[in-house]
Design a protein around this motif. Structure first.
Motif, PDB file in Angstrom:
ATOM      1  N   LYS A 173       0.825  -1.203   0.000  1.00 32.08           N
ATOM      2  CA  LYS A 173       0.000   0.000   0.000  1.00 32.08           C
ATOM      3  C   LYS A 173       0.865   1.261   0.000  1.00 32.08           C
ATOM      4  CE  LYS A 173      -4.321  -1.593   2.136  1.00 32.08           C
ATOM      5  NZ  LYS A 173      -5.296  -0.770   1.408  1.00 32.08           N
ATOM      6  N   GLN A 176       2.244   1.741  -3.535  1.00 29.23           N
ATOM      7  CA  GLN A 176       1.180   2.167  -4.442  1.00 29.23           C
ATOM      8  C   GLN A 176       0.795   3.618  -4.181  1.00 29.23           C
ATOM      9  OE1 GLN A 176      -2.257  -0.377  -4.513  1.00 29.23           O
ATOM     10  NE2 GLN A 176      -3.200   0.720  -6.218  1.00 29.23           N
ATOM     11  N   SER A 209       4.617  -8.425  -7.513  1.00 32.80           N
ATOM     12  CA  SER A 209       3.589  -7.401  -7.291  1.00 32.80           C
ATOM     13  C   SER A 209       4.199  -6.016  -7.146  1.00 32.80           C
ATOM     14  CB  SER A 209       2.750  -7.738  -6.058  1.00 32.80           C
ATOM     15  OG  SER A 209       3.559  -7.963  -4.925  1.00 32.80           O
ATOM     16  N   VAL A 210       5.505  -5.962  -6.927  1.00 29.30           N
ATOM     17  CA  VAL A 210       6.269  -4.718  -6.936  1.00 29.30           C
ATOM     18  C   VAL A 210       7.417  -4.892  -7.920  1.00 29.30           C
ATOM     19  CG1 VAL A 210       7.830  -3.261  -5.597  1.00 29.30           C
ATOM     20  CG2 VAL A 210       5.646  -3.971  -4.615  1.00 29.30           C
ATOM     21  N   HIS A 224       4.535  -0.136  -7.640  1.00 34.26           N
ATOM     22  CA  HIS A 224       3.520  -1.170  -7.503  1.00 34.26           C
ATOM     23  C   HIS A 224       2.995  -1.540  -8.888  1.00 34.26           C
ATOM     24  CE1 HIS A 224      -0.279  -3.100  -6.340  1.00 34.26           C
ATOM     25  NE2 HIS A 224       0.273  -3.285  -5.157  1.00 34.26           N
ATOM     26  N   GLU A 225       2.659  -2.809  -9.071  1.00 33.33           N
ATOM     27  CA  GLU A 225       2.204  -3.263 -10.389  1.00 33.33           C
ATOM     28  C   GLU A 225       0.988  -2.476 -10.883  1.00 33.33           C
ATOM     29  OE1 GLU A 225       0.976  -7.339 -10.214  1.00 33.33           O
ATOM     30  OE2 GLU A 225      -0.127  -7.094  -8.327  1.00 33.33           O
ATOM     31  N   ALA A 226       0.159  -1.984  -9.943  1.00 36.44           N
ATOM     32  CA  ALA A 226      -1.032  -1.227 -10.345  1.00 36.44           C
ATOM     33  C   ALA A 226      -0.677   0.121 -10.961  1.00 36.44           C
ATOM     34  CB  ALA A 226      -1.942  -1.018  -9.127  1.00 36.44           C
ATOM     35  N   ASN A 227       0.551   0.601 -10.729  1.00 33.44           N
ATOM     36  CA  ASN A 227       0.951   1.930 -11.213  1.00 33.44           C
ATOM     37  C   ASN A 227       1.866   1.887 -12.434  1.00 33.44           C
ATOM     38  OD1 ASN A 227      -0.479   3.387  -9.307  1.00 33.44           O
ATOM     39  ND2 ASN A 227       1.213   3.422  -7.833  1.00 33.44           N
TER      40      ASN A 227
END
Length: 365
Positions: A173, A176, A209-210, A224-227
């Motif tokens: 978190k 991210q 995931s990172v 972070h993978e989401a970014n």
């Protein structure tokens, strides 16, 4: 953000509201307290005292057993006053949630931090730090304490995560929320021990995931993978910051002084704890975020009786030259910010550079 820091200092408004405002715009501050009363967010010690999403409770609960000095002090206090703690919990179970104000002081002041607070207040805070009570709501922003079962009736102790699981979630978190980060900035976000944050980072890297990256001038960094999509757009110049906003001193963009300095070149601290004669910028200065850069800070005062929002002092960063677009955008920001506080007339008292004062007042109408 992942968490919203709570602070009792209220100059133009309470800090949690100031953190939310630049992100969501004008809103009813009661919404935050409603979310708390509805059990959608909860309070816990995290970065500092914070609101967190209720889904994170099992991870926050893993931290109740942390070996931090302040937690050990609370645990020792509860052991010493175990009978009183059980009595207080039974009182809440029988009569409902309580405030510290419900108890009269019956302990003499004898000096020191502990003696400055009511006995029941200390027990409530210790029970809160231990996880046996939670904040069920706030009344006039004052905490109302209830048993955990009143907020989480389905909770069982085996629902708590392991410390490694909690660390992995907090580090993920953090990365991210920070967008891109060096390893030096990660542990501060949830105030984790550096060694634990480093171990969690390694586990996240192994899982993918990172991802590892780099920041020019700062070296190795993590995303972070989401970014990843946002980072690629930024590298290609496809992300253009558009906004000019005022930040709270407790905003995660600036709460870590090292990151603010290394990433933005912005040396910032609030000076409310500094003696008045030693303050450089003001009691409670708000950083100015202009199109992706921290370009200055201003010291505000809301005069609600007269409807005036005063900028007591405004300082721009050395090397930043304000153009017409900046003046126009900051003036609009001040106008909207002032209106949200019920003080629609903006008055600028002092600026550095000096000429900015007249420009802002003219642009603000």
């Amino acid at each position: 953000m992942g968490q919203l820091q709570i602070d009792t200092i209220s100059v133009v408004n309470r800090s949690p509201y100031l953190v939310l405002y630049p992100r969501v715009g004008s809103f009813e501050t009661v919404w935050l307290e409603q979310l708390l009363a509805q059990g959608k967010i909860f309070e816990a010690w995290s970065h500092e005292a914070c609101f967190l999403p209720i889904e994170d409770y099992r991870f926050a609960a893993a931290r109740f057993a942390e070996d931090k000095p302040w937690r050990k002090r609370y645990r020792a206090f509860l052991e010493e006053h175990q009978e009183k703690g059980l009595e207080l919990m039974e009182l809440i179970r029988t009569n409902g949630p309580v405030r510290s104000a419900d108890f009269e002081r019956n302990q003499p002041r004898s000096g020191g931090w502990w003696s400055e607070r009511k006995h029941e207040k200390l027990i409530l805070e210790a029970l809160f730090a231990d996880g046996r009570v939670m904040i069920v709501r706030r009344e006039n922003f004052q905490r109302v304490y209830g048993l955990r079962e009143m907020v989480l009736p389905e909770w069982e102790d085996d629902h708590v995560s392991t410390m490694d699981e909690a660390d992995d979630v907090m580090v993920a978190k953090s990365i991210q929320a920070l967008g891109v980060t060096t390893n030096r900035w990660i542990a501060d976000y949830y105030r984790m021990p550096v060694a634990r944050a480093a171990a969690a980072l390694n586990r996240l890297l192994e899982r993918g995931s990172v991802l590892e990256s780099a920041i020019d001038g700062l070296g190795r960094a993590f995303v972070h993978e989401a970014n990843v999509g946002l980072v690629r757009k930024a590298v290609r110049g496809q992300l253009e910051p558009q906004r000019t906003v005022l930040l709270s001193p407790f905003d995660p963009i600036v709460w870590h002084r090292l990151r603010a300095s290394e990433l933005f070149g912005f040396d910032y601290r609030i000076e409310c704890y500094t003696p008045a004669e030693k303050r450089v910028y003001g009691y409670f200065t708000l950083p100015i975020l202009h199109r992706g850069e921290l370009v200055g800070r201003l010291d505000p005062k809301a005069h609600r009786a007269s409807g005036v929002f005063e900028v007591k002092a405004l300082h721009l960063e050395p090397g930043f030259s304000p153009d017409a677009r900046f003046v126009s955008e900051l003036a609009q920001t001040l106008t909207e910010f002032a209106a949200w506080h019920g003080t629609p007339k903006v008055r600028v008292t002092r600026t550095n550079p000096v000429g900015l004062r007249d420009e802002l007042e003219a642009a603000s109408g």
